[in-house]
Each structure stands twice: as structure tokens, then as C-alpha cells.
Design an enzyme around this catalytic site. Structure first.
Site, mmCIF file in Angstrom:
data_model
loop_
_atom_site.group_PDB
_atom_site.id
_atom_site.type_symbol
_atom_site.label_atom_id
_atom_site.label_comp_id
_atom_site.label_asym_id
_atom_site.label_seq_id
_atom_site.Cartn_x
_atom_site.Cartn_y
_atom_site.Cartn_z
ATOM 1 N N CYS A 197 0.831 -1.217 0.000
ATOM 2 C CA CYS A 197 0.000 0.000 0.000
ATOM 3 C C CYS A 197 0.855 1.253 0.000
ATOM 4 O O CYS A 197 0.433 2.309 -0.468
ATOM 5 C CB CYS A 197 -0.916 0.048 1.204
ATOM 6 S SG CYS A 197 -1.208 -1.469 2.064
ATOM 7 N N ASP A 229 -2.824 -2.591 7.601
ATOM 8 C CA ASP A 229 -3.698 -3.532 8.312
ATOM 9 C C ASP A 229 -3.521 -4.961 7.813
ATOM 10 O O ASP A 229 -3.736 -5.918 8.549
ATOM 11 C CB ASP A 229 -5.161 -3.127 8.139
ATOM 12 C CG ASP A 229 -5.450 -1.823 8.840
ATOM 13 O OD1 ASP A 229 -4.530 -1.278 9.470
ATOM 14 O OD2 ASP A 229 -6.582 -1.340 8.749
ATOM 15 N N CYS A 234 -2.877 3.992 2.560
ATOM 16 C CA CYS A 234 -3.500 2.872 3.274
ATOM 17 C C CYS A 234 -4.636 3.412 4.138
ATOM 18 O O CYS A 234 -4.836 4.614 4.251
ATOM 19 C CB CYS A 234 -2.436 2.190 4.112
ATOM 20 S SG CYS A 234 -2.791 0.492 4.559
ATOM 21 N N ASP A 235 -5.351 2.503 4.786
ATOM 22 C CA ASP A 235 -6.605 2.858 5.450
ATOM 23 C C ASP A 235 -6.497 4.050 6.401
ATOM 24 O O ASP A 235 -7.302 4.974 6.339
ATOM 25 C CB ASP A 235 -7.114 1.670 6.267
ATOM 26 C CG ASP A 235 -7.336 0.431 5.430
ATOM 27 O OD1 ASP A 235 -6.903 0.417 4.256
ATOM 28 O OD2 ASP A 235 -7.924 -0.513 5.949
ATOM 29 N N LYS A 236 -5.532 3.999 7.324
ATOM 30 C CA LYS A 236 -5.472 5.032 8.365
ATOM 31 C C LYS A 236 -4.694 6.256 7.918
ATOM 32 O O LYS A 236 -4.807 7.324 8.505
ATOM 33 C CB LYS A 236 -4.811 4.498 9.648
ATOM 34 C CG LYS A 236 -5.328 3.197 10.129
ATOM 35 C CD LYS A 236 -6.811 3.235 10.386
ATOM 36 C CE LYS A 236 -7.361 1.844 10.536
ATOM 37 N NZ LYS A 236 -7.159 0.949 9.387
ATOM 38 N N CYS A 277 -5.322 -2.065 -1.161
ATOM 39 C CA CYS A 277 -6.194 -3.226 -1.349
ATOM 40 C C CYS A 277 -7.317 -2.898 -2.336
ATOM 41 O O CYS A 277 -7.961 -1.852 -2.232
ATOM 42 C CB CYS A 277 -6.769 -3.666 -0.020
ATOM 43 S SG CYS A 277 -5.499 -4.197 1.121
ATOM 44 N N GLU A 336 -9.741 -4.720 13.726
ATOM 45 C CA GLU A 336 -10.613 -5.145 12.627
ATOM 46 C C GLU A 336 -10.762 -6.654 12.668
ATOM 47 O O GLU A 336 -9.832 -7.363 13.015
ATOM 48 C CB GLU A 336 -9.989 -4.754 11.281
ATOM 49 C CG GLU A 336 -10.056 -3.282 11.008
ATOM 50 C CD GLU A 336 -9.538 -2.945 9.619
ATOM 51 O OE1 GLU A 336 -8.938 -3.809 8.971
ATOM 52 O OE2 GLU A 336 -9.753 -1.796 9.207
ATOM 53 N N SER A 394 -12.876 -4.660 8.799
ATOM 54 C CA SER A 394 -12.130 -4.225 7.626
ATOM 55 C C SER A 394 -13.131 -3.866 6.542
ATOM 56 O O SER A 394 -14.241 -4.392 6.496
ATOM 57 C CB SER A 394 -11.259 -5.382 7.145
ATOM 58 O OG SER A 394 -11.018 -5.260 5.774
#
Ligand code: FES
Length: 566
Positions: free
Chosen positions: A57, A89, A130-132, A202, A454, A480
Site C-alpha cells: 500500500c 492492516d 493505506c486505510d489510516k 487493497c 478489525e 475491515s
């Protein structure tokens, strides 16, 4: 060249170091890093990258930052790249690592705020993947009243194995198939080796693509930022365009607080709902809004869900990947369609210096004859949004369900309680997870976890084992963006705080009603009062370090798990 009057405006922070006689050391250091006398007049732009080599990521973000810097320099500005942390993650492996994931969002925000403030940058570009990273970057951008743009690192391309498209969730689900004896050793290894072909976030409408799409809708990244895959040439071109956009924002002194408004937050959530995005968006936008001084509530999010249909056949519950979106016009085409349907506020300002409506005038149209990813509003996948806020005696202050309609909208079952997500995997491998159970994973909340893990591993393993439509899962942790199935997370108050989820016992009857939006534990008030009188708060799992500090500061999931004051 910029004029003298512009210099006064545009370098209003960095001139403290470059123009004031009281800071010779700072100026000496800037000469030391290679700035010229001419550069001392120019505005300075911090370029914050969450790039690092250890995961796909973020592995390419430092490279993209160099393109951003080139565009910045080409527009008469000084670009200075710095790094901050990131947590992938996909690589946290259960609770021990995952505990750090959500706290990393606030660490990223704090880090970016610290560098930009301490080093007197006039503007900020965040290059995140990435997610965060994205919500962390936006929280910092909202706190700092300086022109700012987010660049998304881009989605990953699909992996392939034996004619099947794969992504990260395929790897998790392969584990469930393995437990159920539904996959050979060779195919298991084949999936693992081929699921992730290179750089990018992702690939489904998981949290990273959810945040990127909705941040673009909110106006804080350039049009198409969320649609170019990480390895697409358009991503590099976007990076090079950032300099001109930043120059314009500086000249007009447009800051994130001019862009983040109740209306632009509604635009963001409208896109989350239409695209079937991650429940994590709830946490992150509650936090972003607070950083911008806006009190967004769960009820406002529910109101958006009530009026926006689910239109996208994207993974995790659908067929397509984010990489497929570019060919149909990307997020701008979806936004244009939603705008034409009266679901998007067109007058919100964006980082192009134009309004949403002005940007969309240049966007392509969705072609409903040829593309199959986005359904028309007349034939939605689901008439209302898939994110539902549930309350009831099991979550008095709210919980977040992801209901795409494919799983049904009501589930009644008997509780099977777990104190740790890892226990579910063990239980599954022993064949103890049975149809009709409501799996309750507790003490996984922001304080109790800590860090609100998650549940991708258990939910993917359950899916892989073929139990996805036979059991439900509720937790004070979160899910997630890759999760699908009948799941309810963010149950508040969390178990660590003595919320009703702490009082559930094996065999209790639970109803999840996504139509009535209720989460009900069928235990009498008297019995619950008795169980509460017997309940003792567990000792905090950490008292020191990042997680110790997090437990002391973090607020409820219904308040976005913020660690800051309003
Ligand atoms: Fe980074 Fe999915 S783990 S985007």
C-alpha cells in the site's frame, strides 16, 4: 516569478525562517539542504509521505512524492519531503499488531501537524495510501489552516491464479477454505503467492478506496485521484499537477476549512453509500469533521444512508475491483451521475479552486448500456445505503452495521461469546461455529482492545468456511472494508466501559434488525441489572507507551475514536 506582494501573502509562515533576522540558524540550515537565495523568497510546501518499503500500500509513495516535488518546484515553490509512520492492516496479524492500526491514524495526524507547524510550511501535500493514512492526513490538514491537497497512492491491480482474479481478501478467505478442507495445499499456496501483484492499496471498495473516493468527493484531492491505479501513468501525471493546484490554493488562500463543510461531508458520505464503502468511513469522518470543528453525528450519517441507494457492484460484496472503475469514467463519472440525480451538493469548493459542479462539467458520463459496475438509481442494488446505525438495549449509543441486502436484513440467533478474535479461528478449526449463532467478539473496543481491532481474519475465515450467510457477528471492535456478511461493529458503549455487550452470555438470544435499526439482547432488564452488578471492569491491557496513552485518551467509536478535544 512571484511578485513581492504575493511573496508577503504566499510565504506567510516560512518567511518567519527565511526573512526575519532573528532566525539565522534556520536560514543556515535551509542553505545547508540546498536552497538558494532565490528559494528563500519562495513559499515552502511540506510533502508528507507515508511511504515505506514493507508493504504494497505504501511502498511506492516516496517515489510519487518525488513527482509531487517536481510539480511544486516547477511552480515557483519549494517542496520539502518528509515521512511519517503508517501501519498496513494487511500485515498486523491479529490483535497484537492490529491494536496499533487505529491509533496510528492519530499518530499520523499528530506527526504531520508537528512537522508542518514546527518547520513553518506554507502549504501541505500528503501522499498516502493505506486505510489510516488518509484520515490521519486529513485530520492534520483540517487542524492546520494552510492550503492542503491529498494525493492517494492508488489502488492495486488484481492478482491472478488459475483464471481467477484475486486480492488481499482472497488470501484471508483461502484460510477459511483450508479449515473447511475446501482447498488443496497447492492452491492455497498459489493464492497466497499471486494475490498481491505489486504496489497499491487493497483493490476492492475496502477502506482505502472508500476513503480515497469520498475524499475526492469532498474536494480535497484532484479529480480522478481515487480512480488511477497505483501503477497507472495517470497517477504520476496527477502528482505533477499538484504544484499548479497548490500555487492556486496559496494565491487564493484556500484552506481545508474552506472545503470541509457539512455539505462536503454529505458529498463524501453520499459517495460512500453509493459505492458500498467501508464502515470505517463512519469512524474516520466523525474524526475528520471534529478536526474541522464540525459536529457530525451518527444520525446525520443514517439520514444520508436513508436517501442514497447502493449502486456499485464492487467488492467485497460485489464483483468488480476499483481498478475497473477508471474504464467507466472513475469516481468523477459516478459523482456526475449522483449530481444529476440531485444527491450531490454542487456548490462546494475543491482543491482545483473550482466548485464540485464546475469540476463535474468536465467529467465523463456513465454509460449504462455498456458498463455493469454502477447500477442506475431506478434499479439500485439496494434502495438505501448499506451502512446502518443500529441502537437498542445492546448498543444504546449506537453501532454500525453493514447490510448490503445480500445477507438479508434481519438475523435472529443465539450468542456465542469470544473475548478475542483469535478464539474464533480456533473455534472454527474445531468445527464449533454453527449455523444460527451470533458470534460476539468483545473487549475489542477502542479502550478494551485497545485500538478497536478489525475482524477481517474471523469474517474471511467464516466466509471461506461457507458459513457467511449462516452466522452473524457483532463486536465492539470494527470491520475491515474487506468484510462482508451479516456484521455489526462499533457497538457502544464498549465492553471495557461496562456496555451491555459486556453482559452477554453464551446462549442468549440476539436479534439484529436492519430495517427497524435495532440490536436487541433478549434478556430482561432485571437480569441485565443483576449481571451489571456482578461485572468488574477488566484491568487495562496496557498502561504505558502508545497503547497506554491511547486507552487514557481515546473517545467512544460513536465519537470517531478521537484522541483530541473538540
Ligand atoms: Fe493497506 Fe489494505 S492494508 S490498503
Amino acid at each position: 516569478m512571484i511578485t513581492e506582494s504575493q511573496v508577503t501573502e504566499l510565504n506567510r509562515f516560512s518567511r518567519t525562517l527565511t526573512q526575519e533576522i532573528s532566525n539565522p540558524a534556520a536560514k543556515a540550515m535551509l542553505y545547508g539542504v540546498g536552497l538558494t537565495e532565490d528559494d528563500m523568497q519562495k513559499p515552502q510546501i511540506g510533502i508528507a509521505s507515508t511511504g515505506y518499503e514493507g508493504n504494497t500500500c505504501n511502498m511506492h509513495l516516496n517515489g510519487l512524492s518525488v513527482y509531487v516535488k517536481q510539480g511544486i518546484q516547477a511552480n515557483g515553490l519549494v517542496g520539502l519531503i518528509f515521512n511519517t509512520i503508517g501501519v498496513s492492516d494487511g500485515m498486523t496479524n491479529g490483535n497484537d499488531g492490529m491494536r496499533y492500526s487505529l491509533p496510528s491514524r492519530d499518530l499520523i495526524a499528530d506527526s504531520i501537524e508537528s512537522v508542518v507547524s514546527a518547520q513553518w510550511y506554507d502549504g501541505l501535500v500528503t501522499v498516502v495510501g493505506c486505510d489510516k493514512n488518509m484520515p490521519g492526513a486529513l485530520m492534520a490538514m483540517a487542524r492546520l489552516e494552510r492550503p492542503s491537497i491529498m494525493v492517494y497512492g492508488g489502488t492495486i491491480r488484481s492478482g491472478h491464479y488459475k483464471g481467477q482474479k484475486l486480492d488481499i481478501v482472497s488470501a484471508f478467505e483461502a484460510l477459511g477454505k483450508r479449515y473447511a478442507g475446501n482447498i488443496s495445499d497447492e492452491d492455497y499456496e498459489g493464492v497466497i503467492k499471486n494475490a498481491i501483484p505489486g504496489a497499491g492499496a487493497c483493490g476492492g471498495m475496502y477502506t482505502a478506496n472508500t476513503m480515497a473516493s469520498s475524499i475526492e468527493a469532498m474536494g480535497l484531492s484532484l479529480p480522478f485521484s481515487s480512480s488511477y491505479p497505483a501503477t497507472h501513468e495517470g497517477k504520476q501525471e496527477e502528482c505533477k499537477k499538484i504544484g499548479a493546484a497548490m500555487r492556486l490554493l496559496l494565491e487564493r488562500n484556500i484552506t481545508p476549512k474552506d472545503i470541509i463543510s457539512r455539505q462536503s461531508l454529505e458529498n463524501a458520505f453520499t459517495v460512500v453509500m453509493a459505492l458500498g464503502g467501508s464502515t470505517n468511513a463512519v469512524l474516520h469522518y466523525l474524526a475528520i469533521a471534529r478536526s474541522a470543528g464540525i459536529q457530525l453525528t451518527l444520525d446525520e450519517i443514517q439520514a444520508i444512508s436513508d436517501r442514497v441507494p447502493l449502486l456499485a457492484d464492487l467488492k467485497p460484496s460485489g464483483k468488480y475491483y476499483m481498478e475497473d472503475m477508471l474504464a467507466i469514467g472513475g469516481v468523477p463519472a459516478v459523482m456526475k451521475y449522483l449530481y444529476e440525480q440531485g444527491m450531490i451538493h454542487g456548490d462546494c469548493l475543491t482543491v482545483t479552486g473550482k466548485t464540485v459542479a464546475e469540476n463535474l462539467a468536465e467529467a465523463p458520463d456513465l454509460d449504462f448500456d455498456s458498463q455493469k459496475i454502477i447500477f442506475p438509481t431506478s434499479q439500485p442494488i439496494k434502495k438505501t445505503g448499506h451502512i446502518q446505525i443500529l441502537r437498542g438495549n445492546l448498543s444504546p449509543t449506537g453501532s454500525v452495521a453493514k447490510i448490503t441486502g445480500k445477507e438479508g436484513e434481519r438475523f435472529e440467533g443465539v450468542a456465542k461469546v469470544f473475548e478475542d478474535e483469535g478464539e474464533i479461528i480456533n473455534s472454527l478449526s474445531r468445527g464449533e461455529i454453527l449455523a444460527g449463532q451470533v458470534l460476539v467478539i468483545r473487549n475489542a473496543g477502542p479502550k478494551g482492545g485497545p485500538g478497536m481491532s478489525e475482524m477481517l481474519k474471523p469474517t474471511s475465515a467464516i466466509m471461506g468456511a461457507g458459513l457467511g450467510d449462516k452466522v452473524a457477528l457483532i463486536t465492539d471492535g470494527r470491520f475491515s472494508g474487506g468484510t462482508h456478511g451479516f456484521v455489526v461493529g462499533h457497538v457502544t458503549p464498549e465492553a471495557y466501559e461496562g456496555g451491555p455487550i459486556a453482559l452477554v452470555k453464551d446462549g442468549d438470544k440476539i436479534t439484529i434488525d436492519a430495517i427497524g435499526r435495532e440490536l436487541t439482547l433478549h434478556v430482561s432488564d432485571e437480569e441485565l441489572a443483576y449481571r451489571k452488578s456482578e461485572w468488574k471492569q477488566p484491568a487495562p491491557r496496557f498502561t504505558k507507551g502508545v497503547l497506554g496513552k491511547y486507552i487514557r485518551n481515546v473517545k467512544s467509536a460513536s465519537e470517531g475514536c478521537v484522541t483530541d478535544e473538540d
